[in-house]
Motif scaffolding. Structure first.
Motif, short mmCIF file in Angstrom:
data_model
loop_
_atom_site.label_atom_id
_atom_site.label_comp_id
_atom_site.label_asym_id
_atom_site.label_seq_id
_atom_site.Cartn_x
_atom_site.Cartn_y
_atom_site.Cartn_z
N THR A 184 0.79 -1.38 -0.18
CA THR A 184 -0.19 0.08 0.03
C THR A 184 0.67 1.33 -0.07
OG1 THR A 184 -0.13 0.19 2.44
CG2 THR A 184 -1.82 -1.08 1.30
N GLN A 196 -9.27 0.17 1.34
CA GLN A 196 -10.17 -0.89 1.08
C GLN A 196 -11.81 -0.53 1.04
OE1 GLN A 196 -8.65 -3.62 3.90
NE2 GLN A 196 -7.18 -2.49 4.65
N ASN A 202 -12.37 -5.78 -2.26
CA ASN A 202 -11.02 -4.77 -2.38
C ASN A 202 -10.49 -4.89 -1.01
OD1 ASN A 202 -11.76 -3.77 -4.72
ND2 ASN A 202 -13.13 -1.88 -3.85
N TRP A 203 -10.67 -5.61 0.16
CA TRP A 203 -9.96 -5.88 1.22
C TRP A 203 -8.60 -6.48 0.99
CZ3 TRP A 203 -14.16 -8.60 4.85
CH2 TRP A 203 -15.46 -7.63 4.98
N MET A 204 -7.84 -6.12 1.87
CA MET A 204 -6.44 -6.47 1.61
C MET A 204 -6.23 -8.11 1.60
SD MET A 204 -4.69 -4.06 1.32
CE MET A 204 -3.14 -4.87 0.87
N GLY A 208 -6.45 -6.35 -1.99
CA GLY A 208 -6.47 -4.90 -2.15
C GLY A 208 -7.38 -4.61 -3.40
N GLY A 288 -10.65 -4.84 5.73
CA GLY A 288 -11.11 -3.64 5.36
C GLY A 288 -11.59 -2.54 6.61
#
Lengths: 366, 149
Positions: A184, A196, A202-204, A208, A288
């Motif tokens: 990131t 996120q 979209n969460w790591m 991501g 997130g």
């Protein structure tokens, strides 16, 4: 953030003094996590711990105070308040009294950098991730102080084990966090949570935000990193499988054997605050943070003030979920021996996190 | 305006004052009737035996040393992790060489047995030809060991 500005403007409009506005806004926003999260959570979690363990062992747990014993913790606090506070003759009085303050302050400092929702973060520092690691290292000093000043064999052994365990497991934690920093390029927890945003892909942990080849390459390594981070944070808060510092069957209760009354309650509360804090860190990094997995009701109905509240609820429920996982693990796994504990950290977690770090570095460059 | 670290200081103050306030409240409410038995160090009901500062395992010290090495190296890596992408592959290689050296150091510690919790196995250096050796002593040795057995 928004809460801070709101309080500042409110006090400023009344008193016309910037200093007064700053001080009131800051004190109130520093008290918020304590009274909205830490205290109610500790009350809930102590009761929940007893209920969960009881039901797992086919017992009922506390049933007398209130319906299904939900007032049990309140009764415990009232009892602890009137308990005699014994400082044994052989104890080092000064250090003995400072230790609970240090331990609690160390675990409360972590809450200063946690992003609770987009409207509230205690202190929006750019070094958030590193600050959290440093603040949780602060606890070690308190624990060693408690063990040393107790002048008790169990306490000293427990404190030694605890310190060795916490500092050992700090390294896999830092290595996993380093991989996140590499992907990131930020150590600010609020920015990390904002990255996120959107839906759960979209969460790591799912690589991501954005859709590129590297996102899909990240996914297996992110899963490995997630498991490593969860195990090592579990060890950092001395929970069972990793609770040899306070192993009841061999060390009475480790470094707080000599404590009684309110000081003991402080150690206990710090432990529960820590449990929530590490769960929150894991969810802020990989899951997130305060972001909802499915979008917000506030957006659907056009009520924008609802979004921060929803975000706080998501954040709290992710944290409580991981706390429940910790309780579940407590009654599932047996305690590790000291040598197994050290072997798990130095021979498995650190090399795994290390290789993970190099591979992720290669993927980001290529 | 308070800086962001100033806000953290307020958090620290809140935590310290909270603990002190609760302890003082408890001090006002609770009884205090110390006796000799209550003030004794807890040792499962027995009288405390010997010094409480027992000898502890030397491995704790070794773990602390290894931790220190790793911690310092990780602190060096954090600024690199923040900026290395601006320098492309070259930037990555700088950190990677450092990481590989760290890995080699770890492998060395592992081989030397510093990561075992039990007493480290001493691996004596292998000397192929003893410095002071004559035909007699080399032949006498097996006999000597037989006697011991």
């Amino acid at each position: 953030m928004i809460i801070y500005d709101f309080l500042y403007n409110l006090v400023f409009s009344i008193t016309q003094s910037a200093v007064a506005g700053d001080i009131t806004a800051m004190v109130i926003s520093a008290l918020l996590p304590l009274f909205i999260l830490v205290l109610p959570f500790a009350l809930l979690a102590v009761w929940l711990e007893r209920k969960v363990s009881a039901h797992m062992q086919d017992r009922l747990g506390p049933m007398r105070t209130g319906s299904h014993g939900w007032l049990q913790t309140v009764a415990d606090v009232i009892k602890l308040l009137q308990k005699e506070d014994i400082v044994a003759a052989a104890n080092d009085r000064t250090l003995f009294n400072i230790a609970p303050i240090l331990v609690f302050a160390g675990s409360y400092l972590v809450f200063a950098a946690l992003p609770f929702s987009s409207a509230y973060i205690g202190s929006n520092i750019d070094l958030g991730l590193i600050f959290i690691i440093a603040a949780s290292g602060f606890v070690v000093a308190g624990i060693l102080m408690a063990g040393w000043s107790s002048n008790n064999k169990y306490s000293l052994l427990g404190a030694m084990r605890s310190a060795a365990q916490i500092i050992s497991y700090e390294i896999p934690t830092i290595l996993v966090i380093l991989t996140i920093i590499m992907i990131t390029g930020t150590t600010n927890l609020r920015t990390l949570s904002e990255m996120q945003t959107g839906y759960f892909w979209n969460w790591m942990i799912f690589g991501g935000a954005g859709f590129s080849l590297s996102k899909f390459l990240f996914i297996p390594f992110m899963l490995i990193g997630f498991v490593t981070l969860f195990i090592s944070t579990l060890a950092e808060v001395n929970r069972t499988p990793f609770d040899i510092p306070e192993a009841e069957s061999e060390l009475v209760s480790g470094y707080h054997t000599e404590y009684s009354g309110m000081k003991f309650a402080m150690f206990f509360m710090a432990e529960y605050a820590n449990m929530f804090a590490v769960s929150a860190i894991v969810s802020a990094i990989f899951l997130g943070g305060y972001q909802s997995p499915f979008g917000y009701l506030g957006n659907t109905f056009g009520l924008h003030w609802l979004i921060p509240i929803e975000q706080f609820l998501w954040f709290a429920s992710k944290g409580v979920f991981f706390v429940l996982v910790q309780m579940w693990l407590r009654w599932t796994l047996p305690r590790l021996r000291v040598d197994q504990l050290m072997a798990l950290c130095w021979k498995y977690l650190i090399p795994i996190a290390f290789v993970n770090l190099i591979i992720i570095g290669l993927i980001t460059v290529l | 305006m308070l800086t962001e670290f100033g806000k953290i200081f307020v958090f620290l103050l809140v935590a310290v004052i909270f603990v002190i306030a609760l302890v003082i409240v408890a001090w006002l409410i609770r009884p205090s009737r110390p006796t000799k038995e209550k003030l004794m160090t807890y040792e499962c009901g027995e009288n405390p035996e010997g010094s409480p500062w027992v000898k502890f395992n030397i491995r704790f010290y070794v773990v602390a040393l290894i931790f220190l090495i790793f911690d310092v190296e990780v602190v060096l890596l954090i600024p690199w992790a923040l900026v290395y992408r601006q320098f492309g592959l070259g930037g990555f290689m700088v950190g990677a060489i450092f990481l590989i050296m760290l890995g080699l150091g770890m492998a060395y510690e592992w081989r030397k047995g510093d990561l075992e919790w039990e007493r480290a196995k001493i691996i004596p250096p292998v000397i192929k030809r003893p410095v002071f050796s004559s035909k007699e002593t080399r032949e006498a040795e097996p006999v000597k060991s037989k006697q011991l057995v």
